[in-house]
Design an enzyme around this catalytic site. Structure first.
Site, short mmCIF file in Angstrom:
data_model
loop_
_atom_site.label_atom_id
_atom_site.label_comp_id
_atom_site.label_asym_id
_atom_site.label_seq_id
_atom_site.Cartn_x
_atom_site.Cartn_y
_atom_site.Cartn_z
CE LYS A 1 -3.69 -1.92 3.11
NZ LYS A 1 -4.97 -1.52 1.98
NE ARG B 1 -11.04 -9.81 -1.61
CZ ARG B 1 -11.55 -8.82 -2.48
NH1 ARG B 1 -12.00 -9.28 -3.64
NH2 ARG B 1 -11.72 -7.48 -2.24
#
Length: 461
Positions: free
Chosen positions: A242, A316
């Site tokens: 990120k 997920r």
């Protein structure tokens, strides 16, 4: 931290009159003339959260708090909490014929306004306390507030003090307080017990921050409820790292885990007649020599293969193994809470908790519960036309479809491939970007009160 609580009822509690602008003249006319004159001298207009302190012979005799105009009340929650910091120390008894929902919201907001995160620096809580208003379930409100204080504390704690091991410790404390059982699978034991995705996402972290699956069970009778929370204790993004600015709030990437622990604390504290299971895959998505890579194809607990097209779509993956475990037992209603996608924030902003479910009755109950308990939610669709977007061809599933479209929906569809039949997914923000009434800047519980209110209808309690 002192648990949130209402003040004991006492004859010397200061009357606090909630007034709206349209009824201001009538309210003042009902007061002793000198108090009414003082309120008018102060220029009190009954704006939202506005306070007027009215003196008497022995000190403060009365306080007025503005409700604001009716047409503007939908713009803010917990408006009464705006007054708490403006009131001097003491116990207050709320007067005025407030509607039931507004009375309950006001009392809960007052308790939530008392929250302070004081682990690293002393914080002074407000000294004005509220006597539980007549007609509200004081014990329930105190339980809800305590649950949210726990959730906020967990999210606000920086990742150096809230890694997978510390999250496990918090879960153990919640279990111990309620007499629940807990089992934790750590490190390479995850591979031995067939939780490959949880292990893969967390394996690059330092040994003392090893990945784990927390499994809490409580209750022996009633319908089954399974809560699953994303417990990514810090998310660098992995090898798809990120930007620095995006990492600043990544201590909150375990907000789903914090939410289900707070919700579990409330459910057990209220003694709801159900069987509860809480599953938390707790990991750190770290960068290291053993980090998983873009392009890797992973095999899940369910047997489905997943192509990794972005290591920053790790939540997920860990949830998939936990959902597969839930589906193997008697899951009943299964609900995931996760800080899963930025796309959900783009879709509904930071103030709404979007949820996905195919259960129409549950969806209706959640919408009603969110409205009744000042916990706004909004339903998004499991849009089946987008199923092909998560099917890369080289593997069964793609963890990060290209194109930048419908990111919250495709993530929810990914999770549904692993979920039991009766399933609901919340994609929450778990964060307040600035101080607001009843919601200090920082960690925030979202969607939990709506779900709690929906459970009697959803589970037939």
């Amino acid at each position: 931290m002192t648990a949130p609580s209402f003040a004991p009822d006492a004859p010397d509690a200061i009357p606090l009159l909630a007034v709206e602008p349209e009824g201001l003249d009538a309210a003042l006319d009902a007061l002793p003339p000198e108090q009414a004159a003082w309120a008018r001298t102060l220029g009190f207009k009954a704006g939202s959260g506005e306070v007027a302190l009215l003196p008497g012979e022995g000190g403060l005799a009365h306080a007025l708090v503005g409700r604001g105009k009716p047409e503007r009340r939908g713009r803010e929650r917990f408006a009464l909490a705006k007054a708490v910091a403006k009131l001097p120390e003491g116990a207050y008894r709320l007067d005025g014929n407030l509607p039931e929902r507004e009375l309950r919201e006001g009392a809960l907001g007052w308790l939530l306004e008392g929250y302070r995160f004081a682990r690293y620096k002393d914080q002074t809580p407000p000294k004005a306390r509220l006597v539980a208003p007549e007609g509200v379930d004081a014990a329930r409100l105190e339980t809800l507030a305590a649950a949210e204080w726990l959730t906020r504390d967990l999210i606000n704690t920086p990742s150096n003090d809230m890694g997978p091991a510390e999250l496990e410790a918090a879960a153990r404390q919640v279990a111990e307080e309620a007499g629940a059982t807990i089992r934790v699978t750590v490190g390479d034991d995850l591979l031995a017990e067939n939780f490959p995705l949880i292990h893969t996402v967390g394996r690059a972290a330092a040994p003392h921050r090893a990945p784990r699956l927390i499994d809490l069970i409580w209750g022996g009778d009633g319908p089954q409820l399974t809560l699953i929370g994303k417990g990514v204790c810090f998310d660098t993004g992995g090898l798809d790292i990120k930007p620095s600015a995006s990492m600043l709030t990544m201590k909150k990437d375990m907000g789903g885990a914090a939410t289900v622990l707070g919700l579990a604390k409330a459910i057990m504290g209220l003694g709801l007649p159900l069987r509860l299971r809480v599953l938390i895959p707790a990991v750190e998505n770290a960068i290291g020599s053993d980090a998983f890579r873009p392009g890797d194809i992973l095999r899940s607990r369910k047997g489905l293969t997943v192509e990794v097209n972005n290591t920053d779509a790790e939540g997920r993956l860990v949830l998939a193994d936990a959902l597969a475990l839930a589906a193997e037992g008697e899951p009943g209603l299964t609900v995931t809470f996760a800080t899963l996608t930025g796309a959900a924030r783009v879709a509904v902003g930071p103030d709404l908790a979007p949820f996905f479910t195919d259960d129409e009755d549950l969806a209706t109950a959640l919408a009603r519960g969110g409205k009744d308990w000042a916990d706004p939610v909004w339903r998004l669709p499991f849009h089946e036309a987008y199923e092909s977007m998560i099917e890369p061809g080289i593997a069964d599933l793609d963890n990060a479809p290209s194109g930048g479209m419908a990111g919250a929906i495709t993530a929810a569809l990914f999770l549904r491939r692993f979920a039991p039949p009766r399933y609901c997914h919340f994609d929450i923000f778990a964060w307040s970007q600035s101080n607001a009434p009843g919601r200090s800047k920082g960690g925030l519980m979202m969607g939990a009160r709506a779900l709690l209110a929906a459970l009697p209808e959803a589970l037939g309690l």
